[in-house]
Enzyme design. Structure first.
Site, mmCIF file in Angstrom:
data_model
loop_
_atom_site.group_PDB
_atom_site.id
_atom_site.type_symbol
_atom_site.label_atom_id
_atom_site.label_comp_id
_atom_site.label_asym_id
_atom_site.label_seq_id
_atom_site.Cartn_x
_atom_site.Cartn_y
_atom_site.Cartn_z
ATOM 1 C CG ASP B 28 63.967 46.252 -15.103
ATOM 2 O OD1 ASP B 28 63.540 45.347 -15.862
ATOM 3 O OD2 ASP B 28 64.833 46.066 -14.229
ATOM 4 C CG ASP B 121 62.935 41.970 -18.273
ATOM 5 O OD1 ASP B 121 64.041 41.953 -18.842
ATOM 6 O OD2 ASP B 121 62.784 41.687 -17.082
ATOM 7 C CD GLU B 122 67.426 45.286 -17.888
ATOM 8 O OE1 GLU B 122 67.660 46.351 -17.289
ATOM 9 O OE2 GLU B 122 67.947 44.204 -17.595
#
Lengths: 411, 416
Positions: B28, B121-122
């Site tokens: 993350d 973003d993860e």
């Protein structure tokens, strides 16, 4: 020459007319008639099965669930059934002691007569009941009010005759391609086109199209008709009458207008109401030429496609790659089960890979009816044409053609 | 940015954590949008920064310095500004984010093909196949952290665990710029030390229900009979929480996130009983759903509609087609016939929805062609509309009945 009794036209007429052909008997109470006859079990069972086969499970009016039995002085009984769409009638020999008419539940009588012991069957009215006796079995059936039974279309004079086996095969070959759904009712029919001695049967559900040309013996050499017959009824009729050497067909004026088609073989007669509407123009669907032509042993390809198709999930195709000397058949994708098999095949023209719905493909292969099948292609995205041929290196018999649209992938 | 922050529980065991069998990584990015935006504003590093103020008027992300004042994502901008008046507000640069995201995902792909992106973003990574080549999972996690930092200049946190659920918890606890390994035999105590709100699927309402039952920690849930949980929380939720409380999570890392269905619905500003209005709305929704199917490269066979009446009773009806489709017209025809089959008479309707289910990749969707199909059919027409929409904006080509009269004066579609 009218195909129908009186002036009542069958098409669009939903009003039951009084049965005109039954002479009112002086002794009869209204709606109840006396009758007494003896008939062989085999004869009765076959006759009832034939007329009751088309009886509706949920009839529009209750009397239509019945089979009308008319016993005649001449030593025959005539059984009839009618649901406004299809009528069926058969006359068989019987010992008639008391001529008359009676109406009983058709499916029940069919079930009973099929299960009776192989002995003569006595049928006699007794008040409001009909007694059916066979050996020591005894059935008591309720009489239905035959006064309310509608008039059946009359026996038509034939427009011509056709060989029973040819007709049965042709109808089976074509009716597979008729639409089974209900989105386009017109496509649930088989289009019958008659031009002199030539009959062309055609059906399509827009995925495939089957066409068969055959000859018959018309009464008039300039016979010309187009009729759209419900495919299900037509194939049932053809199966039931196919054993006869010759089938009489009545169409157009002979059938009392354009609304009906009649078939008669031996003592069996049937009429069917035609579908109404304009059949789509399909002539342009036949490819005018072909680039690749393959010939395979029909049975071998059928077996292989059946096996390979076991891994083809719903709606997924089998893929056929025709190259010199063989056709490779594959189904399934990398993520699921896969299968492949090769079958000997000749090829003229460029190699081609094409995908089909396996059921549609098997329908066509099952219908050609010859040891070998010729498949003609233009492009993988364009329809393929199948027809039968007797010899591996013979000529194709194009009297039957099955046109099949391939499956492609969306992107 | 996680909704809730929890402290990393104390470890009972001594020595460095054993990462054997911990093959799931949850990576993350730390305050992704904020960190990315600060790449071009290095002078703001270490100060409170809020990313937001776009159309929606909510916080997209904030630096840890701003979060300390209570700023969280999805918070209205006005409130965030009041909480942290000294923060610098930067407008989001979505192109930059997606560019960095692509590069980061490419880094993941070089580690293992089993990457399941959750958002820009993860992502989850299953590294079981990479251990031989790259070393134990914790070492791989460190390599990823180093690579992302070196190549993109932003930091990320990684959770290393045997299951997705625990890996995600671990990465949250590792933030910012950290790495947490939860060894196989510490998973249960690790999970059970946490408050119930940490469990996947527990939102505010479920948390309330749990607290009402007197369940405060995951251990409390674990030691409550599953029947009680089912009664208190419903069949599915009760069973699921019980499984999770013992750290049982059978979900695998799925490289491709498959949509099960695509749908759209519309709540009317006032209840409607005009069938023509509903038909027009079904057209708009079918068009929208079909366009989304096409842009996702999917096709579906089952079309369903949803109708919610003024009294909030809701019905759905569905029909499965012969062939999969992504054609607006096919979806509309099915939706309308489903609606008409309801036989509604002056029913007051609050909402209608159209959904396509049974999705599969368009590339793999077999289409049984029609003998009489034209070379250019409705599919091609839809493609042309998609192209026009891409170039001139959504809605530049649309069914005439959907043209709003107010737009006629000078919208992008006018004058054509």
């Amino acid at each position: 020459m009218s195909f129908l009794h009186g002036g009542s036209t069958c098409r669009g007429s939903r009003v039951p007319a009084r049965l005109a052909s039954v002479p009112p008997l002086a002794a009869a109470v209204k709606g109840r008639y006396a009758v007494k006859f003896r008939v062989e079990r085999e004869v009765l069972a076959e006759a009832v099965t034939w007329v009751a086969r088309g009886l509706p499970a949920r009839p529009p009016v209750p009397v239509l669930a019945g089979v009308l039995i008319e016993a005649s002085d001449e030593g025959t009984i005539t059984l009839s059934a009618f649901d406004y769409e299809v009528s069926a009638r058969i006359t068989v020999p019987a010992d008639v002691a008391e001529p008359g008419t009676v109406l009983v539940l058709g499916r029940l009588l069919a079930d009973i007569s099929r299960n009776l012991p192989a002995k003569p069957v006595d049928v006699a009215t007794e008040g409001a009941k009909v007694q059916v006796t066979c050996g020591s079995s005894r059935f008591s059936l309720l009489q239905m009010p035959s006064d309310d039974y509608p008039t059946l279309p009359a026996s038509p004079a034939p427009s011509g005759t056709i060989a029973g086996d040819v007709f049965t095969q042709a109808v089976a070959q074509v009716s597979i391609a008729a639409d089974k759904g209900d989105t386009l009712p017109i496509l649930t029919g088989v289009r019958v086109e008659i031009e002199g001695e030539k009959i062309t049967l055609l059906a399509t559900d827009r995925y495939r199209l089957a066409m068969r040309e055959l000859t018959w013996n018309p009464e008039a050499s300039d016979a010309s008709h187009i009729a759209l017959v419900p495919a299900r009824t037509l194939s049932e009729t053809a199966r039931a009458l196919g054993a006869a050497g010759s089938i009489e067909v009545a169409l157009g004026d002979s059938a009392g207008g354009d609304g009906l088609i009649g078939f008669e073989a031996g003592q069996r007669r049937t009429t069917t109401r035609l579908l109404d509407g304009e059949y789509p123009k399909v002539q342009s669907i036949f490819p005018s030429s072909s680039d690749s032509e393959a010939v395979v042993k029909t049975a071998e390809l059928v077996e292989a496609v059946k096996r390979v198709a076991l891994v083809a999930e719903r709606n997924t195709p089998v893929r056929l790659r025709f190259s010199d000397g063989q056709v490779a058949i594959e189904a399934g994708t990398g993520e699921d089960a896969q299968a492949s098999e090769a079958v000997e095949s000749t090829l003229a023209g460029p190699e081609i890979e094409i995908a089909f719905n396996p059921h549609f493909l098997l329908d066509g292969l099952g219908a050609v009816g010859t040891d070998f099948t010729r498949l003609s292609f233009t492009q993988p995205s364009r329809p393929a044409v199948m027809s039968g041929q007797a010899e591996a290196d013979g000529e194709a018999d194009t009297s039957y053609r099955y046109v099949l649209m391939p499956v492609r992938f969306a992107s | 940015m996680s909704r809730r922050q929890f402290a990393l529980p104390e470890r009972a065991a001594e020595g460095p954590p054993d990462d054997t069998g911990c093959t799931v990584l949850h990576v993350d990015m730390d305050a992704f949008y904020a960190s990315a935006s600060l790449l071009s504003r290095p002078e703001l590093v270490g100060t409170p920064v809020i990313i937001g103020g776009g159309n929606r008027g909510v916080v997209l992300s904030a630096t840890y310095e701003a979060r300390r004042f209570g700023v969280t994502s999805a918070m209205p901008m006005g409130r965030a500004r009041r909480l942290c008046p000294q923060a610098t507000v930067i407008r989001p640069d979505h192109e930059l984010y997606s560019q960095i995201s692509k590069a980061v995902m490419a880094t993941f792909a070089s580690i293992t093909p089993l990457v399941e992106p959750l958002s820009l973003d993860e992502a989850f990574l299953d590294v079981s196949g990479a251990i031989r080549r790259l070393g134990p999972p914790a070492q791989i996690a460190q390599q990823i952290r180093d690579a992302v930092h070196d190549e993109q200049g932003i930091t990320c946190s990684v959770g290393v665990a045997p299951t997705k659920f625990v890996a995600k918890l671990a990465s949250g606890l590792a933030k910012p710029d950290g790495l947490v390994v939860v060894p196989v035999d510490e998973v249960v105590p690790f999970v059970q030390q946490l408050p119930v709100g940490a469990l996947w699927g527990v939102g505010d309402r479920t948390e309330e229900a749990l607290l009402r039952l007197g369940l405060h920690t995951v251990a409390d849930i674990a030691h409550t009979p599953v029947e009680t949980l089912r009664r208190g929380l419903g069949e599915a939720m009760g069973s699921q929480l019980h499984e999770l409380s013992w750290a049982r999570d059978p979900r695998r890392v799925e490289p491709v996130h498959r949509e099960k269905s695509i749908g759209a619905d519309e709540t009317f500003p006032y209840d409607v009983d005009d069938p023509a209005y509903i038909h027009r709305e079904l057209l708009r929704l079918s068009d929208r759903v079909a366009a989304r199917l096409r842009s996702a490269g999917m096709m579906g066979r089952t079309v369903s509609i949803k109708v919610r009446f003024a009294d909030f009773t809701t019905i759905t009806r569905s029909r499965t087609l012969r062939d999969p489709t992504d054609v607006s017209r096919d979806i509309l025809a099915t939706a309308r016939s489903l609606y008409d089959a309801l036989g509604l008479q002056r029913a007051r309707i609050r909402l209608v929805g159209v959904r396509v289910e049974g999705l599969l990749d368009a590339e793999r969707a077999p289409i049984q062609g029609l003998l009489d199909e034209p070379d250019h059919g409705w599919r091609e027409a839809d493609r042309a509309v998609d192209l026009a929409s891409r170039r001139f904006g959504a809605g530049s080509v649309r069914p005439a009945s959907l043209i709003d009269r107010k737009d006629d004066q000078g919208g992008p579609a006018a004058g054509g």
